[in-house]
Enzyme design. Structure first.
Site, PDB file in Angstrom:
ATOM      1  N   ASP A 154      57.278-119.822  60.708  1.00 26.03           N
ATOM      2  CA  ASP A 154      58.521-120.410  61.234  1.00 26.03           C
ATOM      3  C   ASP A 154      58.463-120.504  62.763  1.00 26.03           C
ATOM      4  OD1 ASP A 154      59.800-120.817  58.820  1.00 26.03           O
ATOM      5  OD2 ASP A 154      60.735-118.841  58.810  1.00 26.03           O
TER       6      ASP A 154
ATOM      7  N   LYS B  75      61.817-113.391  51.666  1.00 25.72           N
ATOM      8  CA  LYS B  75      60.927-113.262  52.826  1.00 25.72           C
ATOM      9  C   LYS B  75      60.633-111.809  53.218  1.00 25.72           C
ATOM     10  CE  LYS B  75      61.900-117.756  54.941  1.00 25.72           C
ATOM     11  NZ  LYS B  75      62.242-118.451  56.192  1.00 25.72           N
TER      12      LYS B  75
END
Ligand code: ATR
Length: 285
Positions: free
Chosen positions: A109, A72
């Site tokens: 997210d 990420k």
């Protein structure tokens, strides 16, 4: 379901990736909507993740890739453009490939968590109120951004290593509207809080979960655990027994996939009880 030579293809890149839920999630929506497309698992070792690999996928016609652990931060670094959630998190879980050659990095997210909380607790569940975030890692950042999205007045961080929470609060302060406070004392953090979001890895893989006295929370508070395996974590179980509203991690998982699906396949999928049942069945193995 079969696909044609004209299918839209996207991927989920991680290491390991065999446990990732995205292929199942996107596969459900693709079948439901009859879209000629696929989201394929891309197991990429940490040392192999590079601009070359990502550009190669772009050149091969991929629409983009979802990105999971451990890529990420590296994905954030190679994206040309970032949304607010990505900047706040310093990490992306979605790379969208544009025809211009630019790579857009997004972090869904936080929006996924905010959408899940809206679904389960209502639009105004934390508006003008205090939210406690347990933990100070990447997931805690997403939780703080979600609290911002939902209009919280204050985010209270509490973490085993206070220094990390201090660092996180200073990093996030320029990006977010709520007042950010670091607490060392659970009772003080819990007093008057509308919601607790648990983001630590305590309680995973059979390790003991955080031993928090939930009596310190107001009776009408809610507790969310972003872990979805098991669906009811020991902390959620105790919260339910204490009479608090509870939110599990599956809602966040489903909702974070919505913007990715839109970017990859050009249609807006819905988060429904049928989808939840499908994923719960997979979780039961
Ligand atoms: P992620 O990016 O997935 O959030 P991380 O950066 O490894 O993961 O962060 C894990 C979080 O869980 C941290 O807040 C960590 O606390 P420390 O900063 O003190 O390491 C927390 N954590 C992990 N195990 C824990 C435990 N047994 N008790 C309390 N907190 C724990």
């Amino acid at each position: 379901m079969t696909i044609s030579g004209a299918a839209r293809i996207a991927g989920i890149m991680g290491w390991p990736v065999s446990q990732a839920f995205s292929p199942r999630l996107h596969g459900f929506w693709l079948a439901q909507m009859g879209i000629d497309g696929a989201l394929v698992p891309l197991p990429v070792r940490p040392e192999d993740f590079s601009t070359v690999v990502v550009r190669g996928l772009m050149k091969a016609g991929f629409r983009g890739v979802s990105v999971t652990i451990p890529h990420k931060e590296a994905a954030f670094a190679l994206a040309h453009d970032h949304d607010l959630a990505a900047r706040a998190a310093g990490a992306v879980n979605l790379l969208v490939f544009h025809d211009s050659g630019r790579i857009e990095g997004r972090n869904t997210d936080a929006t996924g968590l905010a959408a899940s909380l809206r679904d389960e607790l209502g639009d105004d569940c934390v508006r003008g109120k205090a939210v406690v975030v347990l933990g100070a890692g990447g997931a805690a950042r997403a939780a703080a951004v979600a609290a911002h999205d939902l209009g919280a007045a204050e985010v209270r961080f509490i973490n085993r290593t206070k220094y990390r929470a201090d660092q996180l609060a200073s990093h996030l302060a320029p990006h977010l509207k709520p007042t950010l406070v670091v607490h060392e004392n659970w009772a003080h953090a819990a007093a008057g809080a509308a919601l607790v979001i648990h983001t630590t890895s305590a309680g995973m893989k059979g390790a003991p979960s955080l031993d928090l006295d939930l009596a310190k929370l107001p009776d009408d508070a809610a507790l969310c655990d972003i872990v979805y395996n098991p669906l009811e974590t020991p902390l959620l179980k105790r919260a339910r027994e204490r009479g608090l509203k509870t939110v599990d991690g599956l809602g966040m998982l489903m909702h974070q996939g919505v913007p990715a699906f839109e970017a990859f396949f050009g249609a807006t999928p819905r988060v429904t009880p049928a989808l939840r049942a499908h994923l719960e069945e997979a979780l039961r193995g």
